[in-house]
Design a protein around this motif. Structure first.
Motif, PDB file in Angstrom:
ATOM      1  N   UNK A  12       8.779  17.280 -79.394  1.00  0.00           N
ATOM      2  CA  UNK A  12       9.807  18.078 -78.726  1.00  0.00           C
ATOM      3  C   UNK A  12      11.183  17.434 -78.881  1.00  0.00           C
ATOM      4  N   UNK A  13      11.252  16.132 -78.665  1.00  0.00           N
ATOM      5  CA  UNK A  13      12.551  15.451 -78.746  1.00  0.00           C
ATOM      6  C   UNK A  13      13.069  15.448 -80.176  1.00  0.00           C
ATOM      7  N   UNK A  14      12.192  15.288 -81.149  1.00  0.00           N
ATOM      8  CA  UNK A  14      12.644  15.340 -82.552  1.00  0.00           C
ATOM      9  C   UNK A  14      13.151  16.738 -82.914  1.00  0.00           C
ATOM     10  N   UNK A  15      12.506  17.770 -82.354  1.00  0.00           N
ATOM     11  CA  UNK A  15      12.980  19.134 -82.583  1.00  0.00           C
ATOM     12  C   UNK A  15      14.356  19.350 -81.947  1.00  0.00           C
ATOM     13  N   UNK A  16      14.518  18.883 -80.708  1.00  0.00           N
ATOM     14  CA  UNK A  16      15.803  19.022 -80.034  1.00  0.00           C
ATOM     15  C   UNK A  16      16.893  18.209 -80.727  1.00  0.00           C
ATOM     16  N   UNK A  17      16.525  17.064 -81.260  1.00  0.00           N
ATOM     17  CA  UNK A  17      17.487  16.245 -82.010  1.00  0.00           C
ATOM     18  C   UNK A  17      18.054  17.024 -83.190  1.00  0.00           C
ATOM     19  N   UNK A  18      17.178  17.680 -83.930  1.00  0.00           N
ATOM     20  CA  UNK A  18      17.625  18.448 -85.093  1.00  0.00           C
ATOM     21  C   UNK A  18      18.510  19.617 -84.664  1.00  0.00           C
ATOM     22  N   UNK A  19      18.162  20.282 -83.544  1.00  0.00           N
ATOM     23  CA  UNK A  19      18.953  21.421 -83.087  1.00  0.00           C
ATOM     24  C   UNK A  19      20.354  20.993 -82.638  1.00  0.00           C
ATOM     25  N   UNK A  20      20.434  19.863 -81.946  1.00  0.00           N
ATOM     26  CA  UNK A  20      21.747  19.382 -81.499  1.00  0.00           C
ATOM     27  C   UNK A  20      22.603  18.986 -82.703  1.00  0.00           C
ATOM     28  N   UNK A  21      22.005  18.294 -83.646  1.00  0.00           N
ATOM     29  CA  UNK A  21      22.772  17.864 -84.826  1.00  0.00           C
ATOM     30  C   UNK A  21      23.277  19.055 -85.638  1.00  0.00           C
ATOM     31  N   UNK A  22      22.481  20.127 -85.709  1.00  0.00           N
ATOM     32  CA  UNK A  22      22.859  21.299 -86.514  1.00  0.00           C
ATOM     33  C   UNK A  22      23.695  22.308 -85.745  1.00  0.00           C
ATOM     34  N   UNK A  23      23.911  22.093 -84.448  1.00  0.00           N
ATOM     35  CA  UNK A  23      24.671  23.062 -83.639  1.00  0.00           C
ATOM     36  C   UNK A  23      26.118  23.122 -84.125  1.00  0.00           C
ATOM     37  N   UNK A  24      26.565  24.319 -84.461  1.00  0.00           N
ATOM     38  CA  UNK A  24      27.936  24.525 -84.943  1.00  0.00           C
ATOM     39  C   UNK A  24      28.384  25.911 -84.479  1.00  0.00           C
ATOM     40  N   UNK A  25      29.051  25.964 -83.312  1.00  0.00           N
ATOM     41  CA  UNK A  25      29.445  27.229 -82.719  1.00  0.00           C
ATOM     42  C   UNK A  25      30.960  27.390 -82.787  1.00  0.00           C
ATOM     43  N   UNK A  26      31.379  28.621 -82.861  1.00  0.00           N
ATOM     44  CA  UNK A  26      32.810  28.929 -82.924  1.00  0.00           C
ATOM     45  C   UNK A  26      33.389  29.247 -81.552  1.00  0.00           C
ATOM     46  N   UNK A  27      32.553  29.686 -80.609  1.00  0.00           N
ATOM     47  CA  UNK A  27      33.016  30.098 -79.283  1.00  0.00           C
ATOM     48  C   UNK A  27      32.397  29.197 -78.225  1.00  0.00           C
ATOM     49  N   UNK A  28      33.186  28.872 -77.233  1.00  0.00           N
ATOM     50  CA  UNK A  28      32.738  27.940 -76.207  1.00  0.00           C
ATOM     51  C   UNK A  28      31.629  28.532 -75.351  1.00  0.00           C
TER      52      UNK A  28
ATOM     53  N   UNK B 248      14.350   6.866 -78.413  1.00  0.00           N
ATOM     54  CA  UNK B 248      14.525   7.612 -79.666  1.00  0.00           C
ATOM     55  C   UNK B 248      15.929   7.328 -80.189  1.00  0.00           C
ATOM     56  N   UNK B 249      16.082   6.321 -81.035  1.00  0.00           N
ATOM     57  CA  UNK B 249      17.433   5.938 -81.500  1.00  0.00           C
ATOM     58  C   UNK B 249      18.126   7.030 -82.292  1.00  0.00           C
ATOM     59  N   UNK B 250      17.376   7.992 -82.822  1.00  0.00           N
ATOM     60  CA  UNK B 250      18.013   9.052 -83.603  1.00  0.00           C
ATOM     61  C   UNK B 250      18.588  10.161 -82.726  1.00  0.00           C
ATOM     62  N   UNK B 251      18.385  10.102 -81.415  1.00  0.00           N
ATOM     63  CA  UNK B 251      18.907  11.143 -80.521  1.00  0.00           C
ATOM     64  C   UNK B 251      20.440  11.137 -80.552  1.00  0.00           C
ATOM     65  N   UNK B 252      21.076  12.292 -80.844  1.00  0.00           N
ATOM     66  CA  UNK B 252      22.558  12.358 -80.937  1.00  0.00           C
ATOM     67  C   UNK B 252      23.195  12.401 -79.550  1.00  0.00           C
TER      68      UNK B 252
END
Length: 422
Positions: A214-230, A257-261
């Motif tokens: 779960x944490x590795x999945x969330x890590x990838x989602x946070x790193x890839x998050x790129x939104x234009x609107x707040x 988890x050292x890779x957690x952003x």
């Protein structure tokens, strides 16, 4: 030779008798004190022996608790599944519970312009999408990311000093109460604290092993998050907090988890929460209505408090804008909402609405007998109008109209006063 009837001789006799009586009472009191000292010495010896026995018993209990905790970690193979939702770790009894691994929900998609209500598109004001189902409140932000917040978190050495001073006093008091034979409660508290701490560490270790995917999945989602609107960031943060709420202690688990952003996740939370605070204040200001039934001084004080909050929020946003916008840009987080054309412009419009209500209430107060100190009321109204004018950079049509009405009333009051004087 003086006779027995001599008054001087009688006075000396009385003083001698009083001295003898006082000497006798002091001897009696001295004997009683000696007996009390002997009794206290005997009691102190008994209490010392009792204290020694209790200390040895306490050390034995602590050693037993430490041995139990060591056995828990060594006998991890005794895990048995009791429930499809929970598993129980056993070693001579029920020690801890941990949830089975769960499948995370997908993150929310970015809202398009066509998904927003028509009135929001016309005003071009961002609106957050429908919130995820009741996520728990997010954990507090770390102090290093609260530079622009009104509640700045800093380490205060004086807190540690007074804590150490008080704990030293408590230690002395505890030592005194031990001599009176009441250390058993402290012993039970310490053993209970050790057991609770071991359960807490077991729960953290279990989450690290169980929710790793779960944490590795969330890590990838946070790193890839790129939104234009707040408001898309708001929805993402709600979803993220909902997923992380399944951990027993988010910070304690994620540090494994050292890779957690951490920097990006905290920056997204900071941006979402600051934006939501400004929007909530904007909604409160735009929906404000003066209650004419309230006393005039209470109403004016309430409007002044709202203006104080507006100025403080805008000032804090402007102060942190330069440093925060650089971080947000580097982490692909929207930052345009911090500009003067974003939420700040809406807050300044709301400030003019408060000024309009304030000036109208002052004008009504001057026209009636609601407030007798007319000069003070005029001064308050003019000062508040000037304050808002400087803050917002001017007045809109409604505020200008209210100011015109206030001017007319003030002129009328001055003419009335001149006529009375003449």
């Amino acid at each position: 030779m003086p006779s027995d009837d001599d008054p001087q001789l009688s006075l000396v006799k009385k003083e001698l008798e009083a001295s003898l009586e006082r000497s006798f009472s002091l001897q009696t009191e001295n004997e009683q004190l000696k007996q009390e000292i002997a009794r206290l010495k005997t009691e102190i010896g008994y209490l010392k022996e009792q204290n020694t026995d209790r200390k040895s018993a306490f050390l034995n209990k602590v050693q037993t608790s430490i041995d139990i905790n060591a056995n828990l970690f060594q006998h991890k193979a005794t895990i048995q599944i009791k429930n499809p939702e929970e598993i129980e770790v056993e070693n001579g009894g029920k020690i801890a519970k941990e949830r089975l691994q769960r499948m995370p929900k997908p993150p929310p998609k970015a809202a398009t312009t066509s998904d927003l209500p028509q009135e929001v598109n016309e005003r071009k004001v961002p609106l957050a999408p429908a919130p995820a189902p009741a996520p728990p409140p997010p954990p507090p932000l770390p102090s290093k990311l609260l530079v622009g917040s009104t509640n700045v978190v800093r380490r205060v050495p004086e807190v540690m000093e007074i804590y150490r001073t008080l704990t030293r006093r408590e230690t002395k008091i505890d030592n005194k109460t031990t001599n009176t034979g009441t250390p058993a409660a402290n012993t039970r508290d310490m053993i209970g604290e050790i057991e609770n701490r071991s359960r807490y560490l077991l729960a953290i270790k279990s989450d690290v092993e169980t929710h790793g995917e779960l944490i590795r999945f969330l890590t990838k989602e946070v790193e890839n998050a790129d939104y234009k609107d707040i408001f898309d960031v708001e929805a993402f943060v709600k979803w993220l907090d909902g997923e992380l709420s399944y951990l027993v202690d988010e910070r304690a688990v994620l540090k494994h988890f050292p890779q957690w952003p951490e920097q990006k996740a905290d920056a997204m939370r900071e941006a979402a929460f600051n934006y939501r605070d400004l929007k909530n204040l904007e909604s409160e200001v735009l929906s404000f209505r003066d209650n004419p039934k309230q006393p005039i001084l209470l109403s004016l004080k309430k409007m002044q408090a709202i203006q104080d909050r507006l100025e403080r929020s805008v000032h804090n946003t402007e102060r942190m804008r330069e440093s925060a916008s650089k971080r947000y840009r580097a982490l692909q987080i929207p930052w345009q909402w911090m500009l003067d054309t974003g939420v700040i412009s809406q807050l300044k419009l709301g400030s003019m609405r408060v000024a309009k209500e304030y000036m109208r209430r002052v004008a009504r107060g001057l026209q009636t007998k609601e407030y007798t100190q007319k000069e003070d009321l005029m001064l308050q109204g003019v000062r508040f109008a000037f304050r808002v004018h400087q803050f917002a950079g001017g007045f809109n049509a409604e505020a200008m109209h209210a100011f015109g009405e206030l001017q007319k009333v003030i002129r009328g009051c001055h003419e009335q006063q001149q006529a009375i004087r003449s």
